[in-house]
Design a protein around this motif. Structure first.
Motif, short mmCIF file in Angstrom:
data_model
loop_
_atom_site.label_atom_id
_atom_site.label_comp_id
_atom_site.label_asym_id
_atom_site.label_seq_id
_atom_site.Cartn_x
_atom_site.Cartn_y
_atom_site.Cartn_z
N THR A 193 28.13 46.39 30.34
CA THR A 193 27.25 45.79 29.37
C THR A 193 27.39 46.48 28.03
O THR A 193 27.81 47.64 27.96
N SER A 218 20.86 47.34 31.81
CA SER A 218 20.36 45.98 31.90
C SER A 218 19.71 45.74 33.26
O SER A 218 20.25 46.10 34.31
N GLY A 219 18.52 45.12 33.23
CA GLY A 219 17.83 44.77 34.46
C GLY A 219 16.89 45.83 34.99
O GLY A 219 16.19 45.60 35.98
N ASN A 254 12.48 44.56 33.59
CA ASN A 254 13.72 43.78 33.64
C ASN A 254 14.34 43.66 32.25
O ASN A 254 14.55 42.58 31.71
N THR A 256 16.66 43.22 29.27
CA THR A 256 17.95 42.58 29.00
C THR A 256 18.26 42.53 27.51
O THR A 256 19.35 42.11 27.12
#
Length: 276
Positions: A193, A218-219, A254, A256
């Motif tokens: 990412t 990410s996440g 979460n 992003t």
């Protein structure tokens, strides 16, 4: 995204000038120099790109890669010192250019190239594997998405992105980095990412945990703890530009995209009573 990590204007060699929102560096004068990113990385799989240009005269250098906080920034470009790893563009003729890999001052040539390239960097911090390449091709037929042929192994610790160069003629060696705030030129390897940054700040009168810029995976989730000093209370907590009240903790769930959290404190006023 609201923001992304950038180079750090307070953590660079004296010969480097930053511009373009601290995403562009160039050499203004000798000696060679490097600049670190604001945010550091110690886990996850990260990808970024940097357009490198080295023109002016033979010996001009532009380089991008990773380095620890201990790497000297004045007098050296990325890859010249221990604990730094870089892809390097150099003008070798008039005009002729070569690209190669450098770490701890040890250089391996890849081949001829143009005066401008797009360097690509992929680092699996969890396994300590680093891939370097340019113009969409990884060095040594590597493939970070398939975990094949990393350029370097054992690259573990708290690393920063590291850019810089060596001057031939002023303002002709420079790099323009993309940490993910805009679209990449090449496909991000599977499982990797671009940078996701949560930036936390607090006014006087208290603290917020992990103040500053933090790279997150990410996440994942990220919790912040807000603590007033004695005689103060939380006045407001602003997340991504909007007030969320006065919580003593805040959790991003979460994640992003990039986020910001800013806390202000106010003093607790005690009324004065007059006894008649």
């Amino acid at each position: 995204p609201i923001t992304s990590t950038t180079f750090n204007p307070s953590d660079k060699g004296a010969s480097l000038i930053l511009s373009g929102g601290n995403l562009t560096w160039h050499n203004a004068f000798t000696p060679p120099g490097s600049v670190r990113s604001i945010a550091s990385i110690s886990k996850g799989k990260w990808y970024f790109e940097c357009s490198l240009t080295a023109t002016g005269e033979v010996g001009s250098v532009a380089a991008i890669g990773l380095g620890l906080s201990s790497v000297s920034l004045t007098g050296y470009y990325p890859g010249e010192r221990p604990d730094s790893y870089a892809i390097r563009l150099m003008q070798t003729g008039a005009p002729a250019y070569k690209v190669g890999i450098i770490s701890n001052g040890s250089y391996t040539e890849i081949g001829a190239c143009s005066s401008t390239i797009v360097a690509i960097v992929a680092w699996d911090a969890d396994s300590g594997k680093l891939w370097l390449g340019y113009n969409g091709t990884w060095y040594g037929a590597g493939d970070p998405g398939s975990d094949i042929a990393p350029t370097f192994t054992g690259v573990s610790g708290l690393f920063y992105a590291l850019g810089g160069g060596d001057i031939g003629v002023a303002d002709t060696e420079y790099g323009i980095v993309n940490f993910g705030a805009s679209s990449f030129s090449y496909t991000v390897p599977s499982g990797f990412t671009g940078s996701i940054v949560v930036s936390a700040s607090a006014s006087s009168g208290g603290t917020i945990s992990d103040e500053g810029s933090t790279l997150v995976i990410s996440g994942t989730n990220k919790v912040y703890t807000i603590t007033p000093n004695n005689g103060f209370r939380i006045f407001d907590v602003v997340v991504d530009g909007s007030s969320v009240g006065t919580p003593s903790t805040y959790e991003f769930l979460n994640i992003t995209d990039d986020h910001t959290i800013a806390v202000t404190f106010t003093s607790i006023l005690h009324p004065l009573f007059m006894v008649m």
